[in-house]
Design a protein around this motif. Sequence first.
Motif, PDB file in Angstrom:
ATOM      1  N   THR A   1      28.715 -31.084  37.050  1.00 40.18           N
ATOM      2  CA  THR A   1      27.580 -30.273  36.581  1.00 40.18           C
ATOM      3  C   THR A   1      27.993 -29.330  35.444  1.00 40.18           C
ATOM      4  O   THR A   1      27.269 -28.404  35.105  1.00 40.18           O
TER       5      THR A   1
ATOM      6  N   ALA B   1      23.120 -27.699  43.598  1.00 40.00           N
ATOM      7  CA  ALA B   1      23.413 -27.240  42.240  1.00 40.00           C
ATOM      8  C   ALA B   1      24.899 -27.327  41.898  1.00 40.00           C
ATOM      9  O   ALA B   1      25.260 -27.490  40.733  1.00 40.00           O
ATOM     10  N   GLU B   2      25.776 -27.216  42.903  1.00 35.09           N
ATOM     11  CA  GLU B   2      27.210 -27.224  42.611  1.00 35.09           C
ATOM     12  C   GLU B   2      27.835 -28.604  42.812  1.00 35.09           C
ATOM     13  O   GLU B   2      28.742 -28.993  42.082  1.00 35.09           O
ATOM     14  N   ASN B   3      27.361 -29.327  43.823  1.00 35.83           N
ATOM     15  CA  ASN B   3      27.933 -30.648  44.090  1.00 35.83           C
ATOM     16  C   ASN B   3      26.841 -31.661  44.388  1.00 35.83           C
ATOM     17  O   ASN B   3      26.686 -32.108  45.526  1.00 35.83           O
TER      18      ASN B   3
END
Lengths: 190, 665, 136, 298
Positions: free
Chosen positions: D197, D173-175
């Motif tokens: 994102t 979700a972050e990277n």
Amino acid sequence: MPEQSAIVLEPANDFLFFVQSHTGENIASCYQCGKCSAGCPTAYAMDLTPRQVMRGVQLGLKDEILDSSAIWLCVSCQTCSLRCPREIDIAKVMESLRLFSQAEGRPPAQREIAVFHSAFLRQVRLFGRLHEVGLTITYNLLSMHFFNNIKRLPGMLARGKLKLMPQTMKGASEVKQIATRVKELERKSS
Amino acid sequence: MSRIGVFICHCGTNIGGVVNVPQVVEAAKRMPLVAYADENKYTCSEVGQASIRDAIKEQRLDRVVIASCSPRMHENTFRRTVATAGLNPYLLEMANLREHCSWVHSDSKDATAKAIDLVRMAVAKVARHESLFPKQVGLTKRALVIGGGITGIQAALDIASAGHEVVLVEKEPSIGGRMAQLDKTFPTLDCSACILTPKMVDVSQHPNITLLTYSEVKEVRGFVGNFEVDILKKAKMVDYVKCTGCGNCWQACPERIPSEFDLGLGRRSVIYIPFAQAVPNKPVIDIANCRYERYLKWKETEEGPEPPQCRICEGVCPTEAIDRSQRDEIVTEKFGAIVVATGFKTFDYSVYGEYGGGRYPDVISSLQLERLMSAAGPTEGEVLRPSDGVHPKNVVFIQCVGSRDDKVGRPYCSKVCCMYTAKHAVMLKEHDPEVQCYVFYIDVRAGGKDFEEFARRAQDETGAVYLRGRVSQIYQEGKKLKVLGEDSLMGRLVEIDADLVVLATGMEPSDNADVIAQTLNISYNTYNFLIEAHPKLRPVETQTDGIFVAGTCVGPRDIPDCVAHGGAAAAKAVVLLSQDSLTTDPLTSFVDPMKCVGCFACKEVCPFNAIEEQITRDGRTISSVNESLCKGCGLCVVACRPGAINLRGFTNQQLLSEVLTLVGR
Amino acid sequence: MSADNEPLIIGFLCNWCSYAGADMAGTSRQAYPANIRIMRVPCSGRVDPLLIVKCFEEGADAVLVAGCHPGDCHYSEGNYYSRRRFALLRELLDFMGIEKERFRIEWVSASEGKRFAKIVSDFTEDATKLGSRKVS
Amino acid sequence: MAPVESNVAKSIAERVYSYYPGCSLHATAAEYDVSARLVCQKVGIELRELEDWVCCGASAAHSTDHLLSLALPAHTLKQAEEKGLPLAVPCAMCFSRLKFTLHELENKDTLDLVSRAIGKELSTAVTVKPMLQVLADENISLPIAKLLIGLKVACYYGCLLVRPPEVVGFDDAENPQTMDRLMERLAAEAIDWGLKTACCGAGVAFARFDIVLKLSHRLISLAQRSGADCIAVACPMCHANLDMYQKDMTAKFGQKTELPVLYFTQLMGLALGFSPKELLLDKHLTDPLPMLRKKKLI
């Protein structure tokens, strides 16, 4: 900025209870770290940051919250929910607050956004699918920004990005039925 | 035919005010086997106790029921009373007429009826009591301390100075632990090494302390006073008798790998001491990375290209101390007490994707900053940012990384981060007056002597800007790091272009804290912090007698608390070791060898491994209870199908008779 | 046995948590009906299901077993055993024609005096509804 | 993330998908639709478009009418279920709405309610995959005609593909890395940048144009300064916001904002040997052709 009187706290915090029971989120557990606001793309434009919205719910400040522009400027990007150290689904709460605000027939603090939503759904209800030219026109009429996005239309039409006539399909009728059934079910539930 | 005496207490009006005591006395007199019944205003008073002693003598009573307050209050008092009258202290039973009756019931009639029942139950039970005698067992007057950090060091020194032998086991090549990695300590800012090193040297020189570095505890058998411990001594490949610690070898070693002690910021040789002031100041060979060891590995199979033979260390060693013949070995030692001080490690911040997840070289942990600030560190005390080695001017600190965060499964506060961050802010300013510090915090927790004053100092004097809010994201923008936060006090968003970001990583237990806890049979919580016997009243004891816990393996603590904690654990261990023998509680379970069929269902349920296998004269394998280990929970009694095990003080017959007097017709 | 203490409830309380909890109810004067007769046991895991059956057989109207909260057992795991055992027992009771509502297992810590009082009050009320067991 | 792996594992066998283009791909995002179809064909993935799919309701529905926001996607899910094939979804918004609906339908009561709303018995036995995941599958071999050597791509995932992880169950979700790895398979260079994102402003384009300008500009300028030649996207809404308003940005924020924004499927198409015309590369408001010529990629 209107003059503000001191917050009067009700011993029975109905609003907090209401929001928590409808969202299933434990808003009382928010310790106001502001990580939600810090990562929120639209917080800069909000009258209350997401953190303040959570605080308002904690304190039961129903009017401030349901009339805020914040709940309408939330674009549901989920960043807050993803990072909240108290694992509160803030985006979900925001969404619910929008629904509550409408249910109470409050005039949305960001009229255009609400108008866009209804224009959008009108299109979907009509054709089952979105028709962007139609959307633009309906939106502009409803929002009275008659020439909004118009200057971009020629360019897009030229590139065949927009179809002037809406595409229709069997699904359209289906959607009408669905929409009506939804209305009934909602009337029953409420 | 036993003669039971019943003594009913008014406890002033506490009992007498509700329960009709005389009526209970009359009822008691009519109960079977009761030879005498009387009442007291205050049974626990000296007068009251005297009247019991007299009655026992005059009435030739052989069992006593005292109906008064909760046994949790006065059972021991009254056991002493009957003992002084020449009765076995375990021939006493109490009926709880106060907490369980007069204080919770207002209707005198009901309360009195209940009181009579309670007394009847007690009488029925006491009739089946037997004389019990506590056992004496010997003990080994030696202590094992696991972990050579400041806590373990303190505990070892205190126990040793009390005159007992101590073995200090440390898994690293040197003692010193986390404190050795620190540059300065809050709130006094005295140099960590300067105050720690002398203590480390004391350990190495103390006549009562045996130091086992590069070693780990593998197995623990036995019980309080008589533990038997297997200790793994990892091969150092260096003969510490011959080695003088001259340093030729580690200077000459051609291989350089990232240093654990410098948290990857510096490099170390393969034959190494972790840091300059290491104790012992003698090296070990890190076999996994040694060229020659790699060659030897290759030699066995001769697969692949031949790696270079090195052995430079052996060449430069003036005393021929390098000893490749060394192998891991297990030594078994006996101890009377064990102190666990396995300490902590800092939270691994790479799980925070929004902070770069370790991708950005200039986002570092506070402990890494300590190494950068330390004169003995990789940059000799110059604070240079890892990416390009320039002096950072804008430094952002982020608090509560891996603390107070359910998202990463660390909801607890790590207690020290607020303070060490304030320390960093102050010190960075001293290192370089042009530095501007920004501290993102949620709450500043500065509870402790001179702490608040120090935390203020960071803001008032060094001009660090404190922003109340948790940072949401960090991303690289050219040479700068963009830090996105909210100043929750203003309700405004904050963006800072930082040269360096320092994450105040929280504390979590060292690796395998749970494994060690299992070997010692002590409990630990979901985060693997060890659990003390009582959070307030028994902070360094555990549920397993003779095993004590101290320092950050129990929960986040700062250095002064750890030292105090280590001292406390030492004191408890010394109290234990200074006895000549141990008295065991006789309320234990026991096996009837004739009934036992050797199914060992009891052994499976026993939480204290107190059930041992025993071979009878007629060759059957049956259970027997090690009464020094048994804590008298009675799980085995219920598990035992043939009913061969019973629990002294709570035998099946006793419980049954209580029930029967109540409901039996 | 006087008619007033019907229904008769027998309570087995573990020494470390629940018995102390009952003491706490006393020290904080949390009143509850006088029907319960409390027996002290070292651990809820010490309570033999057969003993419970015996209680009913001999005419007890209801039985309560109380121990430390799961995870807090003084003997680290005793209450887990009791939890499993008594889950089974309840079913068995039904089978024996004894309403399983007459038997309860509860977790009461040393500090939960108020809670203990509540549990006993509720239980007594329910037991009264079930009525006294006339054993033939 | 377990769901990801299981999906990947399944997709080894999967070469035939039901296809749900969504409204945008039939209009503003025609080039996404066209390039996706071309690329799939080339790598041997068959797409069967659902006949009577309807709009997913987008943010409008779930901001104003919860039940409707579930009923609309449910109608489409039902069709996919009847087809018995995994569903490939190019539009991130549609993907997100479908996944949310599936997630909500886990709840029995919701399932019944929504079933009544669409007048059909629903189940949650449908696999929904973003087009990105379908095409990034390691098990699919890419018959590459032209390596995109020297092309620096800023892969932009936006919000809806990866958030919330427990719902979409796709990548980190972050990277996220899926598109980056895919671009590297085409020999392009996926640059590491911090806003892959971040939100582009999404649906508020009509109502609060200023917000979209600010957010999209933040993205583009970081990508520019991070040395990207173009931004690759997997979402029509992101594309519209990033591509259409660059002139307005230049006007509003001073420094020149010009960075081609392409669908990842168009870049794949280039590598697989399709012509710019076939891939409708001329349809973007920010013309990518000059840049591609400079890079000798066309």
